[in-house]
Design a protein around this motif. Structure first.
Motif, short mmCIF file in Angstrom:
data_model
loop_
_atom_site.label_atom_id
_atom_site.label_comp_id
_atom_site.label_asym_id
_atom_site.label_seq_id
_atom_site.Cartn_x
_atom_site.Cartn_y
_atom_site.Cartn_z
N VAL A 127 0.99 -1.23 0.05
CA VAL A 127 0.04 -0.02 -0.11
C VAL A 127 0.69 1.19 0.04
O VAL A 127 0.50 2.11 -0.70
CB VAL A 127 -0.98 0.07 1.14
CG1 VAL A 127 -1.59 1.43 1.30
CG2 VAL A 127 -2.13 -0.97 1.14
N VAL A 128 1.88 1.18 0.67
CA VAL A 128 2.96 2.41 0.88
C VAL A 128 3.49 2.78 -0.43
O VAL A 128 3.40 3.86 -0.96
CB VAL A 128 3.96 2.21 2.04
CG1 VAL A 128 5.02 3.27 1.92
CG2 VAL A 128 3.19 2.14 3.25
N VAL A 129 3.91 1.41 -1.01
CA VAL A 129 4.64 1.75 -2.42
C VAL A 129 3.48 2.32 -3.39
O VAL A 129 3.89 3.08 -4.14
CB VAL A 129 5.14 0.33 -2.97
CG1 VAL A 129 5.54 0.47 -4.37
CG2 VAL A 129 6.46 -0.12 -2.01
N GLY A 130 2.41 1.61 -3.29
CA GLY A 130 1.24 2.26 -4.15
C GLY A 130 1.07 3.61 -4.11
O GLY A 130 0.78 4.48 -5.27
N LEU A 131 0.75 4.26 -3.06
CA LEU A 131 0.57 5.44 -2.59
C LEU A 131 1.67 6.44 -3.00
O LEU A 131 1.49 7.49 -3.33
CB LEU A 131 0.26 5.68 -1.26
CG LEU A 131 -1.22 4.91 -0.74
CD1 LEU A 131 -1.25 5.17 0.71
CD2 LEU A 131 -2.34 5.39 -1.80
N ILE A 132 3.13 5.67 -2.84
CA ILE A 132 4.19 6.65 -3.53
C ILE A 132 3.85 6.79 -4.98
O ILE A 132 4.12 7.85 -5.55
CB ILE A 132 5.63 5.78 -3.24
CG1 ILE A 132 5.72 5.87 -1.87
CG2 ILE A 132 6.52 6.69 -4.14
CD1 ILE A 132 6.85 5.23 -1.30
N GLY A 133 3.46 5.89 -5.92
CA GLY A 133 3.28 6.05 -7.19
C GLY A 133 2.09 7.03 -7.45
O GLY A 133 2.15 7.76 -8.33
N VAL A 134 1.01 7.20 -6.57
CA VAL A 134 0.04 8.14 -6.64
C VAL A 134 0.79 9.71 -6.32
O VAL A 134 0.28 10.33 -7.08
CB VAL A 134 -1.07 7.79 -5.86
CG1 VAL A 134 -1.91 9.16 -5.59
CG2 VAL A 134 -1.64 6.47 -5.89
N ALA A 135 1.59 9.63 -5.58
CA ALA A 135 2.05 10.75 -5.14
C ALA A 135 3.01 11.46 -6.28
O ALA A 135 3.07 12.68 -6.49
CB ALA A 135 3.18 10.64 -3.88
N ILE A 136 3.80 10.53 -6.99
CA ILE A 136 4.54 10.87 -8.54
C ILE A 136 3.61 11.27 -9.28
O ILE A 136 4.12 12.48 -9.82
CB ILE A 136 5.32 9.56 -8.78
CG1 ILE A 136 6.38 9.20 -7.66
CG2 ILE A 136 5.78 9.84 -10.18
CD1 ILE A 136 7.09 7.82 -8.17
#
Length: 307
Positions: A127-136
């Motif tokens: 989830v953290v990795v996925g949300l990092i993708g969203v932040a990018i």
């Protein structure tokens, strides 16, 4: 079970959903999102009713045992749809699609909070990795905050789209509860009915008279959306959800193609890299959950009736 058939139905449904979204986007310059919700929901109902009649489920398929559950699912789903349509009018099609991929991560978070599901370390990391993708993906929009004009509108579109993803996740939580008591056909139909009624309540907020082209686009969106919903539902009759889940990401391919050839939109590098990270995290979660499901399936025969 016929996984190949299920996958075919799922991919066709996603393609039609992309067509539906493009029709909504084409009318978004003049038509407000809450009015678009009405067309999407109202004109999908005849398609759904014909499908139920053809299957012989018209009477039994519309029975409900949890009326309030359907109501709240409709409210949450309609809110998600309105925010999503608003985002479509302000952002490039591929970017809207990419941000929408955040929905499964929100679903995991809400499932842990509302349903008490275990939030394993593996899930947390994904989830953290996925949300990092969203932040990018969102980063270019955030950095121009306060510049005014089109930049501010694009930031608003990103917020709307992310809000839509969060509400779609809440809708999924409600659907998990509803499928325990009611048939899928009832969930699909009453969602369209509730969305139609709620959309009509927004007339005082300001509806417009669509042009002939916009009118046809909106009607087409409803009809295509209804067919897409049927194909999606049919796909799950032929294959397990875990098998079909990875194919959700084919919608990005359709969004890029439609965005380029219809709206002359080219995805930015942030959208491409952010999408790649989100998709990788999502597929990792799907793979992990499938492995856990297989382990539970193997262990189940050795469990006593008392558990």
């Amino acid at each position: 079970m016929n996984p190949t058939k299920g996958i075919l139905f799922k991919v066709c449904a996603l393609f039609l959903f992309a067509i539906m979204a493009s029709l909504i986007k084409a009318a978004s310059e003049n038509v407000p999102p809450w009015q678009a919700v009405f067309f999407r929901a109202f004109f999908a109902m005849p398609i759904i009713l014909l499908w139920l009649a053809q299957r012989g489920d018209l009477r039994t398929g519309l029975r409900v045992t949890n009326a309030w559950g359907h109501f709240w699912r409709g409210v949450i789903g309609t809110t998600a749809m309105a925010f999503g349509f608003a985002g479509l009018g302000l952002l490039p099609f591929p970017e809207v699609t990419a941000i929408g991929f955040a929905s499964p991560f929100f679903t995991l978070i809400f499932a842990a909070i509302l349903l008490g599901e275990r939030f394993r370390v593996f899930r947390i990391g994904a989830v953290v990795v996925g949300l990092i993708g969203v932040a990018i993906i969102l980063y270019p929009r955030i950095t121009v905050f306060g510049d005014g004009g089109a930049a501010s509108l694009a930031l608003l579109g990103a917020i709307f789209t992310l809000t839509s993803a969060a509400f779609r996740s809440l809708a999924q939580i409600h659907i998990r509860r509803l499928v325990q008591t009611d048939q899928t056909a009832a969930i699909v139909f009453y969602f369209s009915l509730t969305s139609t009624v709620l959309a009509l309540l927004t007339i005082p907020l300001g509806w417009v008279m669509p042009t002939r082209t916009e009118f046809m686009s909106l009607i087409g969106a409803g009809l295509v959306g209804g067919v897409a919903q049927i194909l999606l539902t049919t796909g799950y009759r032929y294959s397990e959800a875990s098998t079909l889940a990875p194919f959700d990401y084919t919608s990005m391919i359709f969004a890029v193609l439609i965005g380029y050839f219809v709206f002359s939109e080219i995805p930015t590098s942030n959208t491409i890299w952010g999408s790649a990270i989100i998709i990788a995290a999502g597929i990792t979660i799907i793979w992990r959950e499938r492995q856990l499901g297989l382990k539970r399936g193997k262990a189940r025969p050795s469990v006593t009736p008392q558990g």
